[in-house]
Design a protein around this motif. Structure first.
Motif, PDB file in Angstrom:
ATOM      1  N   ARG A  38       0.837  -1.202   0.000  1.00  0.00           N
ATOM      2  CA  ARG A  38       0.000   0.000   0.000  1.00  0.00           C
ATOM      3  C   ARG A  38       0.869   1.248   0.000  1.00  0.00           C
ATOM      4  O   ARG A  38       1.999   1.233   0.472  1.00  0.00           O
ATOM      5  CB  ARG A  38      -0.944   0.011   1.206  1.00  0.00           C
ATOM      6  CG  ARG A  38      -0.267   0.130   2.566  1.00  0.00           C
ATOM      7  CD  ARG A  38      -1.292  -0.024   3.680  1.00  0.00           C
ATOM      8  NE  ARG A  38      -0.686   0.088   4.994  1.00  0.00           N
ATOM      9  CZ  ARG A  38      -1.315  -0.145   6.138  1.00  0.00           C
ATOM     10  NH1 ARG A  38      -2.598  -0.516   6.129  1.00  0.00           N
ATOM     11  NH2 ARG A  38      -0.680  -0.003   7.284  1.00  0.00           N
ATOM     12  N   GLN A  39       0.271   2.308  -0.538  1.00  0.00           N
ATOM     13  CA  GLN A  39       0.975   3.586  -0.640  1.00  0.00           C
ATOM     14  C   GLN A  39       0.040   4.651  -0.124  1.00  0.00           C
ATOM     15  O   GLN A  39      -1.015   4.899  -0.711  1.00  0.00           O
ATOM     16  CB  GLN A  39       1.365   3.838  -2.094  1.00  0.00           C
ATOM     17  CG  GLN A  39       2.332   4.946  -2.300  1.00  0.00           C
ATOM     18  CD  GLN A  39       2.964   4.866  -3.684  1.00  0.00           C
ATOM     19  OE1 GLN A  39       3.241   3.792  -4.205  1.00  0.00           O
ATOM     20  NE2 GLN A  39       3.175   6.009  -4.286  1.00  0.00           N
ATOM     21  N   ARG A  45       6.984   7.665  -2.333  1.00  0.00           N
ATOM     22  CA  ARG A  45       8.167   6.821  -2.387  1.00  0.00           C
ATOM     23  C   ARG A  45       8.120   5.675  -1.395  1.00  0.00           C
ATOM     24  O   ARG A  45       9.078   4.919  -1.279  1.00  0.00           O
ATOM     25  CB  ARG A  45       9.416   7.671  -2.130  1.00  0.00           C
ATOM     26  CG  ARG A  45       9.658   8.726  -3.198  1.00  0.00           C
ATOM     27  CD  ARG A  45      10.983   9.443  -2.981  1.00  0.00           C
ATOM     28  NE  ARG A  45      11.242  10.424  -4.024  1.00  0.00           N
ATOM     29  CZ  ARG A  45      12.347  11.140  -4.101  1.00  0.00           C
ATOM     30  NH1 ARG A  45      13.292  10.984  -3.207  1.00  0.00           N
ATOM     31  NH2 ARG A  45      12.504  12.010  -5.077  1.00  0.00           N
ATOM     32  N   GLU A  46       7.018   5.569  -0.684  1.00  0.00           N
ATOM     33  CA  GLU A  46       6.952   4.556   0.369  1.00  0.00           C
ATOM     34  C   GLU A  46       5.788   3.615   0.127  1.00  0.00           C
ATOM     35  O   GLU A  46       4.717   3.783   0.674  1.00  0.00           O
ATOM     36  CB  GLU A  46       6.803   5.245   1.729  1.00  0.00           C
ATOM     37  CG  GLU A  46       7.960   6.144   2.088  1.00  0.00           C
ATOM     38  CD  GLU A  46       7.750   6.845   3.414  1.00  0.00           C
ATOM     39  OE1 GLU A  46       8.209   7.983   3.554  1.00  0.00           O
ATOM     40  OE2 GLU A  46       7.109   6.257   4.308  1.00  0.00           O
ATOM     41  N   TYR A  97      -2.013  -2.233  -3.663  1.00  0.00           N
ATOM     42  CA  TYR A  97      -1.530  -2.886  -4.872  1.00  0.00           C
ATOM     43  C   TYR A  97      -1.294  -4.371  -4.603  1.00  0.00           C
ATOM     44  O   TYR A  97      -0.782  -4.740  -3.538  1.00  0.00           O
ATOM     45  CB  TYR A  97      -0.208  -2.290  -5.316  1.00  0.00           C
ATOM     46  CG  TYR A  97      -0.250  -0.830  -5.666  1.00  0.00           C
ATOM     47  CD1 TYR A  97      -0.066   0.150  -4.707  1.00  0.00           C
ATOM     48  CD2 TYR A  97      -0.466  -0.427  -6.987  1.00  0.00           C
ATOM     49  CE1 TYR A  97      -0.099   1.485  -5.027  1.00  0.00           C
ATOM     50  CE2 TYR A  97      -0.500   0.913  -7.321  1.00  0.00           C
ATOM     51  CZ  TYR A  97      -0.324   1.859  -6.339  1.00  0.00           C
ATOM     52  OH  TYR A  97      -0.349   3.194  -6.676  1.00  0.00           O
ATOM     53  N   CYS A  98      -1.636  -5.195  -5.582  1.00  0.00           N
ATOM     54  CA  CYS A  98      -1.212  -6.582  -5.494  1.00  0.00           C
ATOM     55  C   CYS A  98       0.014  -6.773  -6.381  1.00  0.00           C
ATOM     56  O   CYS A  98       0.199  -6.065  -7.364  1.00  0.00           O
ATOM     57  CB  CYS A  98      -2.326  -7.552  -5.857  1.00  0.00           C
ATOM     58  SG  CYS A  98      -2.892  -7.524  -7.559  1.00  0.00           S
ATOM     59  N   VAL A 126      -8.348   2.732  -0.993  1.00  0.00           N
ATOM     60  CA  VAL A 126      -9.078   2.466   0.244  1.00  0.00           C
ATOM     61  C   VAL A 126      -9.011   3.724   1.105  1.00  0.00           C
ATOM     62  O   VAL A 126      -7.921   4.220   1.392  1.00  0.00           O
ATOM     63  CB  VAL A 126      -8.466   1.273   1.012  1.00  0.00           C
ATOM     64  CG1 VAL A 126      -9.094   1.145   2.390  1.00  0.00           C
ATOM     65  CG2 VAL A 126      -8.650  -0.010   0.213  1.00  0.00           C
ATOM     66  N   THR A 127     -10.164   4.241   1.471  1.00  0.00           N
ATOM     67  CA  THR A 127     -10.228   5.432   2.309  1.00  0.00           C
ATOM     68  C   THR A 127     -11.048   5.112   3.557  1.00  0.00           C
ATOM     69  O   THR A 127     -12.194   4.667   3.456  1.00  0.00           O
ATOM     70  CB  THR A 127     -10.869   6.606   1.564  1.00  0.00           C
ATOM     71  OG1 THR A 127     -10.112   6.864   0.367  1.00  0.00           O
ATOM     72  CG2 THR A 127     -10.881   7.857   2.426  1.00  0.00           C
ATOM     73  N   VAL A 128     -10.444   5.344   4.717  1.00  0.00           N
ATOM     74  CA  VAL A 128     -11.111   5.073   5.987  1.00  0.00           C
ATOM     75  C   VAL A 128     -11.334   6.397   6.699  1.00  0.00           C
ATOM     76  O   VAL A 128     -10.378   7.105   7.026  1.00  0.00           O
ATOM     77  CB  VAL A 128     -10.281   4.130   6.871  1.00  0.00           C
ATOM     78  CG1 VAL A 128     -11.050   3.786   8.146  1.00  0.00           C
ATOM     79  CG2 VAL A 128      -9.912   2.864   6.105  1.00  0.00           C
ATOM     80  N   SER A 129     -12.578   6.734   6.919  1.00  0.00           N
ATOM     81  CA  SER A 129     -12.907   8.001   7.582  1.00  0.00           C
ATOM     82  C   SER A 129     -13.034   7.793   9.094  1.00  0.00           C
ATOM     83  O   SER A 129     -13.458   6.741   9.554  1.00  0.00           O
ATOM     84  CB  SER A 129     -14.204   8.563   7.025  1.00  0.00           C
ATOM     85  OG  SER A 129     -15.281   7.682   7.305  1.00  0.00           O
TER      86      SER A 129
END
Length: 130
Positions: A38-39, A45-46, A97-98, A126-129
């Motif tokens: 995941r980014q 860059r991570e 990402y897979c 994916v967004t978590v509120s």
């Protein structure tokens, strides 16, 4: 070669759940070791390792922050990999990402090295509120 397509991302409230899917096409799926990365926003860059799974699913690996909340699995008949995400937190917000690679890997460090994967999907948000 193998082609990968992620799906299942979306917006969810903290504490909720999502199930990501990674559909593979091309070569024999069971030939590939698989991983989820995941980014997060602002961290281009991570791309960090989330979870990995061996060719037939006998071994799985997770980063500490998702242990007990996320479950990686695969179905070699359906040529698919999954990431069940429960108890989601705002810090889980990222593009997921897979990734796939046929080279042998035997421990967490092998799965976690981003450079060791030759094939990547396009990602799913994916967004978590809170």
């Amino acid at each position: 070669q193998v082609q990968l397509v992620e799906s299942g991302g979306g917006l969810v409230q903290a504490g909720g759940s999502l199930r990501l899917s990674c559909a593979a096409s091309g070569r024999i799926f069971s030939n590939y070791y698989m991983g989820w990365f995941r980014q997060a926003p602002g961290k281009e860059r991570e791309r960090e390792f989330v979870a990995g799974i061996s060719r037939y699913g006998s071994s799985t690996y997770y980063r500490d922050s998702v242990k007990g909340r996320f479950t990686i699995s695969r179905d070699n008949v359906k040529n698919a990999m999954y990431l069940q995400m429960n108890s989601l937190k705002p810090e889980d917000t990222a593009v997921y990402y897979c990734a796939a690679d046929p080279r042998y890997r035997g421990d967490y460090s092998d799965y976690a090295r981003r450079a060791e994967y030759d094939y990547w999907g396009q990602g799913t948000q994916v967004t978590v509120s809170s």
